[in-house]
Design a protein around this motif. Structure first.
Motif, PDB file in Angstrom:
ATOM      1  N   TRP A   1       0.870  -1.264   0.287  1.00  0.00           N
ATOM      2  CA  TRP A   1       0.031  -0.116   0.097  1.00  0.00           C
ATOM      3  C   TRP A   1       0.959   1.135  -0.228  1.00  0.00           C
ATOM      4  CZ3 TRP A   1      -5.214  -1.127   0.286  1.00  0.00           C
ATOM      5  CH2 TRP A   1      -5.561  -2.470   0.828  1.00  0.00           C
TER       6      TRP A   1
ATOM      7  N   LYS B   1      -9.638   1.600   0.521  1.00  0.00           N
ATOM      8  CA  LYS B   1      -8.247   1.966   0.734  1.00  0.00           C
ATOM      9  C   LYS B   1      -8.140   1.639   2.258  1.00  0.00           C
ATOM     10  CE  LYS B   1      -7.557   5.602  -2.568  1.00  0.00           C
ATOM     11  NZ  LYS B   1      -7.383   7.128  -2.552  1.00  0.00           N
TER      12      LYS B   1
ATOM     13  N   THR C   1      -4.054   7.441   4.615  1.00  0.00           N
ATOM     14  CA  THR C   1      -4.990   6.715   3.584  1.00  0.00           C
ATOM     15  C   THR C   1      -4.080   6.104   2.739  1.00  0.00           C
ATOM     16  OG1 THR C   1      -6.736   8.002   3.859  1.00  0.00           O
ATOM     17  CG2 THR C   1      -7.082   6.410   2.185  1.00  0.00           C
ATOM     18  N   TYR C   2      -4.121   4.692   2.481  1.00  0.00           N
ATOM     19  CA  TYR C   2      -3.160   4.139   1.451  1.00  0.00           C
ATOM     20  C   TYR C   2      -4.135   3.475   0.462  1.00  0.00           C
ATOM     21  CZ  TYR C   2      -0.570   3.304   6.171  1.00  0.00           C
ATOM     22  OH  TYR C   2       0.206   3.460   6.959  1.00  0.00           O
ATOM     23  N   LYS C   3      -3.373   3.379  -0.637  1.00  0.00           N
ATOM     24  CA  LYS C   3      -3.998   2.920  -1.869  1.00  0.00           C
ATOM     25  C   LYS C   3      -3.189   1.464  -2.309  1.00  0.00           C
ATOM     26  CE  LYS C   3      -5.268   3.817  -6.787  1.00  0.00           C
ATOM     27  NZ  LYS C   3      -4.977   4.901  -7.820  1.00  0.00           N
ATOM     28  N   LYS C   4      -3.740   0.689  -2.641  1.00  0.00           N
ATOM     29  CA  LYS C   4      -3.270  -0.798  -2.944  1.00  0.00           C
ATOM     30  C   LYS C   4      -2.362  -0.573  -4.189  1.00  0.00           C
ATOM     31  CE  LYS C   4      -4.318  -5.007  -1.733  1.00  0.00           C
ATOM     32  NZ  LYS C   4      -5.392  -6.252  -1.627  1.00  0.00           N
TER      33      LYS C   4
END
Ligand code: HEM
Length: 163
Positions: free
Chosen positions: A20, A138, A159-162
């Motif tokens: 992520w 997310k 906040t993390y995006k894959k």
């Protein structure tokens, strides 16, 4: 070699698995600090054991210079929703947090914190974290801490995006 089969014990945390990247950059706050932004890569994996392995590596948003780093393990008590989170940090602290997973949300709080003898002041006295998978798929992490000078207050939200 075939990828290892996931242990059914960690299935309740399978929503955390993956690599992520913070998007947007994480937000750092604390009463004693100027608000700051940071990039962070989170890698959460398993090797077939009944636990997850994680590393969180933060970087300066402009220079990409490495900042806070931590790695460890996330364990589940079999047949319950009880979770233990064990982390070693580059700042010289090692901590154990415990809590519960409910659906796609994990809430944990420090159970013990050890630090090197020459750790910088102020010292962390308490840490709480919340991880959740939001409606956009997310991953979010919120970290609060209490130090020797401040009560429990939010320090980080990311906040993390894959990827
Ligand atoms: C400052 C703890 C994660 C960036 C601090 C301070 C503490 C602390 C105790 C000093 C606060 C004060 O002076 O009153 C922690 C803990 C973390 C964590 C326990 C994880 C559980 C992070 C992460 C970043 C970060 C992921 C991202 C870059 C900073 C910055 C400062 C700071 C920029 C101010 C400058 C400095 O002291 O280096 N943190 N932190 N921290 N933290 Fe964190």
């Amino acid at each position: 070699m075939e990828p290892p089969k996931m242990s059914p014990v960690v299935e309740p945390l399978s929503w955390m698995l993956g690599t992520w990247l913070s998007e947007p950059p994480g937000a750092g706050t604390f009463p004693t600090l100027q608000p700051f932004r940071y990039l962070e890569e989170a890698h959460i994996s398993h090797v077939g054991q009944p636990m997850l392995n994680f590393s969180f590596n933060a970087f300066h948003p402009d220079t990409h210079k490495p900042m806070h780093r931590e790695c460890g393990f996330i364990r589940l008590e079999p047949d319950t929703n009880k979770v233990a989170f064990v982390s070693a940090q580059n700042t010289g602290i090692v901590e154990v947090e415990e809590g519960e997973v409910n659906g796609q949300e994990l809430c944990i709080a420090s159970h013990s914190i050890a630090r090197i003898s020459f750790a910088k002041e102020p010292h962390v006295e308490q840490i709480t974290r919340k991880f959740r998978l939001n409606s956009e798929g997310k991953l979010e992490q919120t970290v609060s801490m209490a130090t020797t000078t401040q009560p429990l207050t939010q320090h980080l939200h990311v906040t993390y995006k894959k990827v």
